[in-house]
Design a protein around this motif. Structure first.
Motif, PDB file in Angstrom:
ATOM      1  N   SER A 173     -33.372  53.954  30.745  1.00 59.34           N
ATOM      2  CA  SER A 173     -34.471  53.676  29.800  1.00 59.34           C
ATOM      3  C   SER A 173     -34.472  54.575  28.569  1.00 59.34           C
ATOM      4  O   SER A 173     -35.094  54.239  27.568  1.00 59.34           O
ATOM      5  CB  SER A 173     -35.827  53.769  30.515  1.00 59.34           C
ATOM      6  OG  SER A 173     -36.069  55.104  30.890  1.00 59.34           O
ATOM      7  N   CYS A 219     -33.444  52.509  25.782  1.00 57.61           N
ATOM      8  CA  CYS A 219     -34.240  51.345  25.373  1.00 57.61           C
ATOM      9  C   CYS A 219     -34.858  51.661  24.011  1.00 57.61           C
ATOM     10  O   CYS A 219     -35.156  52.826  23.720  1.00 57.61           O
ATOM     11  CB  CYS A 219     -35.372  51.063  26.373  1.00 57.61           C
ATOM     12  SG  CYS A 219     -34.793  50.508  27.993  1.00 57.61           S
ATOM     13  N   LYS A 220     -35.073  50.613  23.211  1.00 57.78           N
ATOM     14  CA  LYS A 220     -35.636  50.840  21.877  1.00 57.78           C
ATOM     15  C   LYS A 220     -37.027  51.470  21.961  1.00 57.78           C
ATOM     16  O   LYS A 220     -37.363  52.382  21.209  1.00 57.78           O
ATOM     17  CB  LYS A 220     -35.699  49.503  21.118  1.00 57.78           C
ATOM     18  CG  LYS A 220     -36.228  49.658  19.718  1.00 57.78           C
ATOM     19  CD  LYS A 220     -36.058  48.405  18.907  1.00 57.78           C
ATOM     20  CE  LYS A 220     -36.456  48.706  17.479  1.00 57.78           C
ATOM     21  NZ  LYS A 220     -37.210  47.683  16.849  1.00 57.78           N
ATOM     22  N   PHE A 221     -37.848  50.963  22.894  1.00 60.40           N
ATOM     23  CA  PHE A 221     -39.221  51.461  23.012  1.00 60.40           C
ATOM     24  C   PHE A 221     -39.355  52.436  24.176  1.00 60.40           C
ATOM     25  O   PHE A 221     -38.856  52.174  25.271  1.00 60.40           O
ATOM     26  CB  PHE A 221     -40.191  50.293  23.224  1.00 60.40           C
ATOM     27  CG  PHE A 221     -40.197  49.339  22.061  1.00 60.40           C
ATOM     28  CD1 PHE A 221     -40.791  49.682  20.861  1.00 60.40           C
ATOM     29  CD2 PHE A 221     -39.578  48.092  22.175  1.00 60.40           C
ATOM     30  CE1 PHE A 221     -40.774  48.806  19.785  1.00 60.40           C
ATOM     31  CE2 PHE A 221     -39.556  47.218  21.101  1.00 60.40           C
ATOM     32  CZ  PHE A 221     -40.147  47.574  19.897  1.00 60.40           C
ATOM     33  N   CYS A 280     -40.897  50.928  27.278  1.00 66.90           N
ATOM     34  CA  CYS A 280     -40.290  49.635  27.614  1.00 66.90           C
ATOM     35  C   CYS A 280     -40.516  49.318  29.095  1.00 66.90           C
ATOM     36  O   CYS A 280     -40.340  50.176  29.960  1.00 66.90           O
ATOM     37  CB  CYS A 280     -38.788  49.709  27.326  1.00 66.90           C
ATOM     38  SG  CYS A 280     -37.935  48.141  27.491  1.00 66.90           S
ATOM     39  N   THR A 281     -40.930  48.078  29.370  1.00 66.88           N
ATOM     40  CA  THR A 281     -41.065  47.681  30.775  1.00 66.88           C
ATOM     41  C   THR A 281     -39.879  46.809  31.213  1.00 66.88           C
ATOM     42  O   THR A 281     -39.900  46.206  32.267  1.00 66.88           O
ATOM     43  CB  THR A 281     -42.387  46.930  31.040  1.00 66.88           C
ATOM     44  OG1 THR A 281     -42.403  45.752  30.227  1.00 66.88           O
ATOM     45  CG2 THR A 281     -43.608  47.799  30.732  1.00 66.88           C
ATOM     46  N   HIS A 282     -38.891  46.738  30.345  1.00 65.43           N
ATOM     47  CA  HIS A 282     -37.624  46.070  30.659  1.00 65.43           C
ATOM     48  C   HIS A 282     -37.803  44.583  30.973  1.00 65.43           C
ATOM     49  O   HIS A 282     -37.180  44.053  31.880  1.00 65.43           O
ATOM     50  CB  HIS A 282     -36.901  46.776  31.812  1.00 65.43           C
ATOM     51  CG  HIS A 282     -37.035  48.266  31.753  1.00 65.43           C
ATOM     52  ND1 HIS A 282     -36.750  48.992  30.624  1.00 65.43           N
ATOM     53  CD2 HIS A 282     -37.442  49.164  32.684  1.00 65.43           C
ATOM     54  CE1 HIS A 282     -36.979  50.286  30.857  1.00 65.43           C
ATOM     55  NE2 HIS A 282     -37.407  50.403  32.104  1.00 65.43           N
ATOM     56  N   ARG A 283     -38.695  43.947  30.228  1.00 65.18           N
ATOM     57  CA  ARG A 283     -38.854  42.496  30.399  1.00 65.18           C
ATOM     58  C   ARG A 283     -38.408  41.780  29.136  1.00 65.18           C
ATOM     59  O   ARG A 283     -37.242  41.429  29.041  1.00 65.18           O
ATOM     60  CB  ARG A 283     -40.300  42.165  30.786  1.00 65.18           C
ATOM     61  CG  ARG A 283     -40.554  42.517  32.249  1.00 65.18           C
ATOM     62  CD  ARG A 283     -41.968  42.263  32.673  1.00 65.18           C
ATOM     63  NE  ARG A 283     -42.882  43.198  32.025  1.00 65.18           N
ATOM     64  CZ  ARG A 283     -44.161  43.373  32.388  1.00 65.18           C
ATOM     65  NH1 ARG A 283     -44.661  42.647  33.356  1.00 65.18           N
ATOM     66  NH2 ARG A 283     -44.906  44.249  31.781  1.00 65.18           N
ATOM     67  N   ASN A 284     -39.319  41.616  28.195  1.00 60.57           N
ATOM     68  CA  ASN A 284     -38.933  40.845  27.001  1.00 60.57           C
ATOM     69  C   ASN A 284     -38.765  41.712  25.764  1.00 60.57           C
ATOM     70  O   ASN A 284     -38.579  41.206  24.677  1.00 60.57           O
ATOM     71  CB  ASN A 284     -39.979  39.755  26.740  1.00 60.57           C
ATOM     72  CG  ASN A 284     -40.113  38.878  27.964  1.00 60.57           C
ATOM     73  OD1 ASN A 284     -39.097  38.454  28.536  1.00 60.57           O
ATOM     74  ND2 ASN A 284     -41.332  38.638  28.406  1.00 60.57           N
ATOM     75  N   GLU A 285     -38.822  43.016  25.937  1.00 62.66           N
ATOM     76  CA  GLU A 285     -38.697  43.897  24.785  1.00 62.66           C
ATOM     77  C   GLU A 285     -37.273  43.804  24.195  1.00 62.66           C
ATOM     78  O   GLU A 285     -36.310  43.675  24.948  1.00 62.66           O
ATOM     79  CB  GLU A 285     -38.962  45.348  25.201  1.00 62.66           C
ATOM     80  CG  GLU A 285     -40.388  45.618  25.659  1.00 62.66           C
ATOM     81  CD  GLU A 285     -40.574  45.508  27.173  1.00 62.66           C
ATOM     82  OE1 GLU A 285     -39.765  44.801  27.834  1.00 62.66           O
ATOM     83  OE2 GLU A 285     -41.520  46.109  27.694  1.00 62.66           O
ATOM     84  N   CYS A 320     -33.303  46.346  25.038  1.00 65.50           N
ATOM     85  CA  CYS A 320     -33.632  46.998  26.308  1.00 65.50           C
ATOM     86  C   CYS A 320     -32.330  47.320  27.048  1.00 65.50           C
ATOM     87  O   CYS A 320     -31.521  46.436  27.337  1.00 65.50           O
ATOM     88  CB  CYS A 320     -34.522  46.078  27.144  1.00 65.50           C
ATOM     89  SG  CYS A 320     -34.668  46.633  28.848  1.00 65.50           S
TER      90      CYS A 320
END
Ligand code: GDP
Ligand code: ZN
Length: 319
Positions: free
Chosen positions: A266, A269-271, A274-279, A282
């Motif tokens: 994570s 991940c960009k955010f 991130c919850t690793h769904r539609n972001e 990722c």
């Protein structure tokens, strides 16, 4: 009124209302506790757990002691109480490692059960060994599936053993894992946890389903968590069979942080949240697409996230 004696000890048995405290002199004293207890703001259905270090006060003439102090826990394993939605249940405290006893068949492995257990232990980074029992019952095809499961968990740093308590497969390997450690044993009921503990140490004499059925006492095997001494310095904690795990006390971020391989990824991940769904961008989704993350783990992760978000409609307590 004579002064009460203050004694240090460890909780070795718990029924939820009665406790047994083992003192430094190896004496076992039945104890009670008064008052309400909380853990990180959550109401506890059991204020002390097996493994807790406590101070008790005891009057000479009274066989029962009072637990007056619970020492700060090095770690603990807690889950949402199966009976009280807003309560947390402590399974054990101050452990070195856990053994999750599961089966692939008889009973069939519940989807997500292993991942839920690992979610519970990851917060304190408690090492877990997954013992897949009753492998004597597997067909060739099922054996392959079990090997696939082992690969998933070993690739993210968990030890696994495909064994059989009844046919003595993997038992000695497990035994060497327990040396000098305090180990929590957990599992769904019926997976053979008692049989396995008895195979490891016949002196424990735990009741297994077979024996209790014969004695007409029904299928109720382990009812209380209990700690047994193990070798010179170790201990084994046997815990009641788990039906299912819920995580109402977790936020989506807690879930994301405690899937250990997702957490490692994570940081790319960009955010940050991130919850690793539609972001977009990722790193977990990318790894999933490239087969570096288990699709099974990811599927269970999504299910748990959904559950947690549906439940978070009610307020978290003020921490
Ligand atoms: P627990 O509820 O997890 O403590 O399960 P028990 O130890 O009581 O075992 C449940 C049932 O599974 C009993 O009938 C055991 O004889 C059986 N069992 C335990 N281990 C094995 C195993 O390795 N292979 C097979 N085939 N049966 C087992
Ligand atoms: Zn992500």
């Amino acid at each position: 009124m004579p002064e009460a004696e203050r004694i240090n000890g460890v909780i070795v048995r718990s029924t939820g209302s009665h406790y047994e405290v083992q003192t430094e002199d190896e004496e076992r004293i039945p104890c009670r506790i008064r008052g309400k207890f909380r853990l990180e703001g959550w109401k506890l259905t059991n204020p002390v757990a097996v493994g807790d270090k406590v101070v008790i006060e005891k009057q000479k003439q009274d066989p029962i002691g009072q637990i007056v102090t619970i020492e700060k826990r090095r770690n603990y394993v807690a889950r949402q109480s199966p009976r009280q939605k807003h309560g947390l249940h402590l399974m054990a405290a101050n452990i070195d490692q856990a053994v999750l006893v599961t089966t692939f068949v008889q009973p069939t492995l519940k989807p997500g059960f292993i991942d839920r257990f690992l979610l519970m232990t990851q917060g304190h980074e408690i090492p877990v060994l997954i013992f897949i029992n009753k492998c004597d019952l597997l067909t060739e095809d099922e054996e392959k599936q079990v090997r696939g499961l082992q690969n998933i968990y070993e690739s993210i740093g968990y030890q696994t053993i495909a064994g059989s308590a009844e046919s003595d497969v993997g038992v000695s390997e497990l035994k060497s894992y327990l040396d000098g450690k305090i180990t929590l044993f957990a599992g769904q009921s019926g997976v053979g946890k008692s049989t396995l503990l008895n195979a490891l140490e016949p002196g424990l004499g735990l009741r297994t389903a077979d024996i209790s059925q014969r004695s007409g006492k029904g299928l109720h095997t382990t009812t209380n968590a209990e700690m047994f001494p193990w070798g010179d310095s170790g201990a084994v904690i046997d815990s009641p069979g788990i039906k299912n795990f819920s995580f109402n006390h977790f936020t989506a971020q807690d879930v994301a942080h405690n899937f250990r391989e997702f957490f490692v990824l994570s940081k790319d991940c960009k955010f940050a949240d991130c919850t690793h769904r539609n972001e977009p961008k990722c790193a977990v989704k990318k790894a999933l697409e490239e087969g570096r993350v288990s699709a099974l783990r990811y599927q269970h992760y999504l299910q748990i996230l959904e559950e947690v978000e549906a439940q978070n409609a009610w307020d978290r307590p003020n921490l």
